[in-house]
Design a protein around this motif. Sequence first.
Motif, PDB file in Angstrom:
ATOM      1  N   GLU A  34      41.841  40.032  30.173  1.00  0.00           N
ATOM      2  CA  GLU A  34      42.452  40.538  31.403  1.00  0.00           C
ATOM      3  C   GLU A  34      42.642  39.413  32.418  1.00  0.00           C
ATOM      4  O   GLU A  34      43.680  39.318  33.083  1.00  0.00           O
ATOM      5  N   ALA A  35      41.649  38.545  32.556  1.00  0.00           N
ATOM      6  CA  ALA A  35      41.734  37.452  33.526  1.00  0.00           C
ATOM      7  C   ALA A  35      42.902  36.526  33.193  1.00  0.00           C
ATOM      8  O   ALA A  35      43.622  36.067  34.093  1.00  0.00           O
ATOM      9  N   ALA A  36      43.091  36.226  31.923  1.00  0.00           N
ATOM     10  CA  ALA A  36      44.218  35.372  31.521  1.00  0.00           C
ATOM     11  C   ALA A  36      45.543  36.020  31.916  1.00  0.00           C
ATOM     12  O   ALA A  36      46.467  35.350  32.405  1.00  0.00           O
ATOM     13  N   LYS A  37      45.627  37.326  31.723  1.00  0.00           N
ATOM     14  CA  LYS A  37      46.849  38.058  32.090  1.00  0.00           C
ATOM     15  C   LYS A  37      47.117  37.952  33.590  1.00  0.00           C
ATOM     16  O   LYS A  37      48.249  37.677  34.018  1.00  0.00           O
ATOM     17  N   TYR A  38      46.073  38.106  34.399  1.00  0.00           N
ATOM     18  CA  TYR A  38      46.258  38.046  35.847  1.00  0.00           C
ATOM     19  C   TYR A  38      46.577  36.633  36.330  1.00  0.00           C
ATOM     20  O   TYR A  38      47.387  36.449  37.248  1.00  0.00           O
ATOM     21  N   LEU A  39      45.932  35.637  35.744  1.00  0.00           N
ATOM     22  CA  LEU A  39      46.199  34.257  36.166  1.00  0.00           C
ATOM     23  C   LEU A  39      47.642  33.865  35.874  1.00  0.00           C
ATOM     24  O   LEU A  39      48.259  33.115  36.648  1.00  0.00           O
ATOM     25  N   ARG A  40      48.186  34.341  34.769  1.00  0.00           N
ATOM     26  CA  ARG A  40      49.587  34.041  34.453  1.00  0.00           C
ATOM     27  C   ARG A  40      50.531  34.597  35.530  1.00  0.00           C
ATOM     28  O   ARG A  40      51.610  34.062  35.743  1.00  0.00           O
ATOM     29  N   LYS A  41      50.097  35.661  36.197  1.00  0.00           N
ATOM     30  CA  LYS A  41      50.920  36.291  37.233  1.00  0.00           C
ATOM     31  C   LYS A  41      50.527  35.813  38.631  1.00  0.00           C
ATOM     32  O   LYS A  41      51.026  36.355  39.628  1.00  0.00           O
ATOM     33  N   ASN A  42      49.614  34.843  38.715  1.00  0.00           N
ATOM     34  CA  ASN A  42      49.087  34.373  40.003  1.00  0.00           C
ATOM     35  C   ASN A  42      48.412  35.497  40.790  1.00  0.00           C
ATOM     36  O   ASN A  42      48.387  35.473  42.032  1.00  0.00           O
ATOM     37  N   GLU A  43      47.852  36.467  40.090  1.00  0.00           N
ATOM     38  CA  GLU A  43      47.119  37.552  40.735  1.00  0.00           C
ATOM     39  C   GLU A  43      45.638  37.158  40.815  1.00  0.00           C
ATOM     40  O   GLU A  43      44.783  37.637  40.065  1.00  0.00           O
ATOM     41  N   TYR A  44      45.359  36.269  41.765  1.00  0.00           N
ATOM     42  CA  TYR A  44      44.036  35.637  41.808  1.00  0.00           C
ATOM     43  C   TYR A  44      42.935  36.589  42.258  1.00  0.00           C
ATOM     44  O   TYR A  44      41.784  36.424  41.852  1.00  0.00           O
ATOM     45  N   GLU A  45      43.280  37.561  43.110  1.00  0.00           N
ATOM     46  CA  GLU A  45      42.243  38.519  43.529  1.00  0.00           C
ATOM     47  C   GLU A  45      41.701  39.284  42.322  1.00  0.00           C
ATOM     48  O   GLU A  45      40.481  39.459  42.183  1.00  0.00           O
ATOM     49  N   LYS A  46      42.605  39.714  41.439  1.00  0.00           N
ATOM     50  CA  LYS A  46      42.176  40.484  40.263  1.00  0.00           C
ATOM     51  C   LYS A  46      41.415  39.605  39.274  1.00  0.00           C
ATOM     52  O   LYS A  46      40.408  40.031  38.699  1.00  0.00           O
ATOM     53  N   ALA A  47      41.903  38.375  39.071  1.00  0.00           N
ATOM     54  CA  ALA A  47      41.193  37.461  38.169  1.00  0.00           C
ATOM     55  C   ALA A  47      39.818  37.113  38.729  1.00  0.00           C
ATOM     56  O   ALA A  47      38.823  37.055  37.993  1.00  0.00           O
ATOM     57  N   GLY A  48      39.757  36.881  40.034  1.00  0.00           N
ATOM     58  CA  GLY A  48      38.481  36.536  40.665  1.00  0.00           C
ATOM     59  C   GLY A  48      37.469  37.658  40.587  1.00  0.00           C
ATOM     60  O   GLY A  48      36.267  37.428  40.378  1.00  0.00           O
ATOM     61  N   LYS A  49      37.940  38.900  40.740  1.00  0.00           N
ATOM     62  CA  LYS A  49      37.033  40.048  40.629  1.00  0.00           C
ATOM     63  C   LYS A  49      36.390  40.085  39.243  1.00  0.00           C
ATOM     64  O   LYS A  49      35.188  40.363  39.107  1.00  0.00           O
ATOM     65  N   LEU A  50      37.158  39.773  38.226  1.00  0.00           N
ATOM     66  CA  LEU A  50      36.624  39.743  36.863  1.00  0.00           C
ATOM     67  C   LEU A  50      35.609  38.620  36.687  1.00  0.00           C
ATOM     68  O   LEU A  50      34.610  38.781  35.970  1.00  0.00           O
ATOM     69  N   MET A  51      35.847  37.473  37.315  1.00  0.00           N
ATOM     70  CA  MET A  51      34.875  36.378  37.254  1.00  0.00           C
ATOM     71  C   MET A  51      33.534  36.807  37.830  1.00  0.00           C
ATOM     72  O   MET A  51      32.476  36.528  37.256  1.00  0.00           O
ATOM     73  N   THR A  52      33.578  37.479  38.971  1.00  0.00           N
ATOM     74  CA  THR A  52      32.329  37.912  39.605  1.00  0.00           C
ATOM     75  C   THR A  52      31.630  38.985  38.768  1.00  0.00           C
ATOM     76  O   THR A  52      30.394  38.976  38.626  1.00  0.00           O
ATOM     77  N   GLU A  53      32.403  39.897  38.196  1.00  0.00           N
ATOM     78  CA  GLU A  53      31.812  40.885  37.284  1.00  0.00           C
ATOM     79  C   GLU A  53      31.154  40.188  36.093  1.00  0.00           C
ATOM     80  O   GLU A  53      30.088  40.618  35.618  1.00  0.00           O
ATOM     81  N   SER A  54      31.763  39.123  35.615  1.00  0.00           N
ATOM     82  CA  SER A  54      31.191  38.345  34.515  1.00  0.00           C
ATOM     83  C   SER A  54      29.823  37.803  34.898  1.00  0.00           C
ATOM     84  O   SER A  54      28.874  37.842  34.104  1.00  0.00           O
ATOM     85  N   HIS A  55      29.711  37.300  36.130  1.00  0.00           N
ATOM     86  CA  HIS A  55      28.415  36.738  36.545  1.00  0.00           C
ATOM     87  C   HIS A  55      27.324  37.797  36.503  1.00  0.00           C
ATOM     88  O   HIS A  55      26.220  37.536  35.998  1.00  0.00           O
TER      89      HIS A  55
END
Length: 397
Positions: A290-311
């Motif tokens: 999912e994060a890769a999909k969001y980063l390709r679209k420059n949707e950084y808020e969504k990608a960042g939320k996934l990073m924090t969930e990962s932690h």
Amino acid sequence: MKLLPTTPLEEVEQRGVSLFKKTFDSDPQIVAHAPGRVNLIGEHTDYNEGFVLPLALEMQTVIVGKKNGKDTCRVASEAFEGLVEFKPSKDLKPGDPLWSNYIKGVVVNFLRNGYDVPAFDAVVVSEVPVGGGVSSSASLEVAFATFIEAIGHHHLEPSKKALFGQAAEHEFANMPCGIMDQLISECAMRDCALLIDCRSLAFEPVEMKDPNTCILVCNSNVKHQLSGSEYPLRKQQCKDALTVLQSLDPKITSLRDASLEQLNEVKDRMSEVAYRRARHVISENDRTLEAAKYLRKNEYEKAGKLMTESHFSLKNDYEVSCKELDFLVDLAMGVPGVYGSRMTGGGFGGCTVTLLKISSLSSLLDKFEQEYEKHTGITATAFVTRPGSGASYKKLE
């Protein structure tokens, strides 16, 4: 907090050339280099044949050297005293100094796979922080594999070089790591993260060129030693969960094949710890894709939320974080303009990686400086990185 400077590669290479001339009283012929890495998301999934999303650092390990026409290899390091000497042989064994084992392991794997390794003189110069969870060992392995490729006139598939480095880590450093670190060090593309399938070793670039966004790596300066019991124990716990899942469906050959629904179906047939380990891995694979999909679209808020969930999955389900890493993540997430933050690397110390607006960088650094040492008694260090390029070599005139 001041940022660590990124030394230009040319300067690191020149340090290597000078050290080589001083050590061996001759001129080198080859310069090879390979980067460290930071993983945006996809932790402890690689040895479960899952998905990872790392990028190469701009910091590199550099090997400077040449064939010496003798029967003995000689290697010096800018970071350590003394000269290491050994004969290139399939029967090489690990020994002291410990840093030389990564090199010996790469040599052995070339020889075992039918590649000639001429005796050489070489020096190691590295900008990749050691013990910070940014793969200093993989950068050394891949840089040396690239150097041997050059002096031996070999042409290896990138995945094969990465596997040689991984095998060296397994046998000569007693670290049962996955393939991510070596593969990104070998195959990285500038301005891109790589979405890597750790089963097939296929990868896709994920472009990250937004000039208003940056990646901050913060070293907690808590040191870790992963070749102890914790890392192999996690691997075994994943295997325990997999065995139960396979009784449900024999087509599940690794945790990446299972869904959370399937895991919950057999939850009562495995230990609570094995369940949580598997829940992390399965959910982390989903987050990474999912994060890769969001980063390709420059949707950084969504990608960042996934990073924090990962932690928090790594903290609670996989239990590889520590209070210092948790504190850095909490501090980061309290700063406006931070998209996401998480521990990166094997855990038990090392670094966090934070995706944020460049305009928020100074506020975050101030927060780290004001709060981290006060609460932990440790001074953190940090650097900003862009996605760097992978391993290469050149001949010197």
